[in-house]
Design a protein around this motif. Sequence first.
Motif, PDB file in Angstrom:
ATOM      1  N   LEU A   1      19.815  17.892  16.155  1.00 17.83           N
ATOM      2  CA  LEU A   1      20.251  19.194  15.678  1.00 17.83           C
ATOM      3  C   LEU A   1      21.773  19.239  15.630  1.00 17.83           C
ATOM      4  CD1 LEU A   1      17.773  21.443  17.668  1.00 17.83           C
ATOM      5  CD2 LEU A   1      17.624  20.764  15.278  1.00 17.83           C
ATOM      6  N   LEU A   2      22.292  19.920  14.647  1.00 23.49           N
ATOM      7  CA  LEU A   2      23.754  19.948  14.466  1.00 23.49           C
ATOM      8  C   LEU A   2      24.481  20.570  15.649  1.00 23.49           C
ATOM      9  CD1 LEU A   2      24.014  20.870  10.684  1.00 23.49           C
ATOM     10  CD2 LEU A   2      24.316  18.637  11.755  1.00 23.49           C
ATOM     11  N   HIS A   3      23.889  21.578  16.286  1.00 23.71           N
ATOM     12  CA  HIS A   3      24.598  22.215  17.400  1.00 23.71           C
ATOM     13  C   HIS A   3      24.688  21.307  18.626  1.00 23.71           C
ATOM     14  CE1 HIS A   3      20.658  23.126  19.164  1.00 23.71           C
ATOM     15  NE2 HIS A   3      21.295  23.489  20.261  1.00 23.71           N
ATOM     16  N   ARG A   4      23.957  20.213  18.638  1.00 23.54           N
ATOM     17  CA  ARG A   4      24.011  19.273  19.759  1.00 23.54           C
ATOM     18  C   ARG A   4      25.019  18.148  19.537  1.00 23.54           C
ATOM     19  NH1 ARG A   4      17.714  18.725  21.523  1.00 23.54           N
ATOM     20  NH2 ARG A   4      17.512  20.872  22.275  1.00 23.54           N
ATOM     21  N   VAL A  31      21.114  16.474  11.582  1.00 25.07           N
ATOM     22  CA  VAL A  31      22.094  15.559  10.983  1.00 25.07           C
ATOM     23  C   VAL A  31      21.472  14.877   9.772  1.00 25.07           C
ATOM     24  CG1 VAL A  31      23.399  13.426  11.368  1.00 25.07           C
ATOM     25  CG2 VAL A  31      23.350  15.205  13.134  1.00 25.07           C
ATOM     26  N   GLY A  32      20.267  14.352   9.934  1.00 28.76           N
ATOM     27  CA  GLY A  32      19.593  13.677   8.823  1.00 28.76           C
ATOM     28  C   GLY A  32      19.347  14.595   7.649  1.00 28.76           C
ATOM     29  N   GLY A  33      18.919  15.808   7.923  1.00 27.53           N
ATOM     30  CA  GLY A  33      18.687  16.771   6.848  1.00 27.53           C
ATOM     31  C   GLY A  33      19.960  17.097   6.101  1.00 27.53           C
ATOM     32  N   ASN A  34      21.077  17.186   6.817  1.00 29.94           N
ATOM     33  CA  ASN A  34      22.343  17.483   6.157  1.00 29.94           C
ATOM     34  C   ASN A  34      22.794  16.321   5.286  1.00 29.94           C
ATOM     35  OD1 ASN A  34      25.573  17.415   6.261  1.00 29.94           O
ATOM     36  ND2 ASN A  34      24.839  19.518   6.214  1.00 29.94           N
ATOM     37  N   ILE A  35      22.655  15.110   5.760  1.00 31.46           N
ATOM     38  CA  ILE A  35      23.108  13.955   4.991  1.00 31.46           C
ATOM     39  C   ILE A  35      22.169  13.652   3.828  1.00 31.46           C
ATOM     40  CG2 ILE A  35      23.447  11.449   5.086  1.00 31.46           C
ATOM     41  CD1 ILE A  35      24.641  11.842   7.869  1.00 31.46           C
ATOM     42  N   VAL A  36      20.872  13.739   4.064  1.00 30.42           N
ATOM     43  CA  VAL A  36      19.891  13.333   3.057  1.00 30.42           C
ATOM     44  C   VAL A  36      19.431  14.488   2.181  1.00 30.42           C
ATOM     45  CG1 VAL A  36      17.623  12.281   2.690  1.00 30.42           C
ATOM     46  CG2 VAL A  36      19.094  11.458   4.530  1.00 30.42           C
ATOM     47  N   GLY A  37      19.122  15.630   2.781  1.00 30.62           N
ATOM     48  CA  GLY A  37      18.462  16.685   2.036  1.00 30.62           C
ATOM     49  C   GLY A  37      19.316  17.831   1.563  1.00 30.62           C
ATOM     50  N   SER A  38      20.484  18.003   2.108  1.00 32.89           N
ATOM     51  CA  SER A  38      21.329  19.142   1.763  1.00 32.89           C
ATOM     52  C   SER A  38      22.098  18.882   0.472  1.00 32.89           C
ATOM     53  CB  SER A  38      22.324  19.411   2.895  1.00 32.89           C
ATOM     54  OG  SER A  38      23.277  20.368   2.521  1.00 32.89           O
ATOM     55  N   THR A  39      22.307  19.933  -0.293  1.00 30.29           N
ATOM     56  CA  THR A  39      23.137  19.788  -1.488  1.00 30.29           C
ATOM     57  C   THR A  39      24.620  19.719  -1.119  1.00 30.29           C
ATOM     58  OG1 THR A  39      23.156  22.180  -1.787  1.00 30.29           O
ATOM     59  CG2 THR A  39      21.498  20.927  -3.015  1.00 30.29           C
ATOM     60  N   LEU A  40      25.014  20.301   0.003  1.00 25.80           N
ATOM     61  CA  LEU A  40      26.424  20.268   0.401  1.00 25.80           C
ATOM     62  C   LEU A  40      26.793  18.997   1.146  1.00 25.80           C
ATOM     63  CD1 LEU A  40      27.104  23.951   1.457  1.00 25.80           C
ATOM     64  CD2 LEU A  40      27.686  22.799  -0.675  1.00 25.80           C
TER      65      LEU A  40
END
Length: 111
Positions: A1-4, A31-40
């Motif tokens: 999780l990003l907050h960790r 972290v994985g969702g942000n790098i792989v799945g997020s548009t930003l």
Amino acid sequence: LLHRVDDRVPEVLHRAAGSVGTGAVRRTATVGGNIVGSTLRCLLPAALVLDARATVLDRDGTYETDLSEVVAKRHLLLGLRWREPAASGYHKAPADPGGPPPLVVATAAHA
């Protein structure tokens, strides 16, 4: 999780994770969702300047690969390994919600 994501990782990753969305978003986003799945993909520039490699899972098992493959094939990201920098930094310019992606500057100096 990003907050960790805390100060045990390079500053560039720590600050990138802290710049994603609101506190509620950081408590649920990965972290994985942000790098792989997020548009930003706020963490992607930070990971790239660290020459990060990803451990991913596909139907044949786990293996390590570069971030371009992870993003292109949208693998399930299990972990990151990076070159430890001598110094690093991160800046994300303010942006309007729903507008174009914000300007992000990520930097890392290696020995």
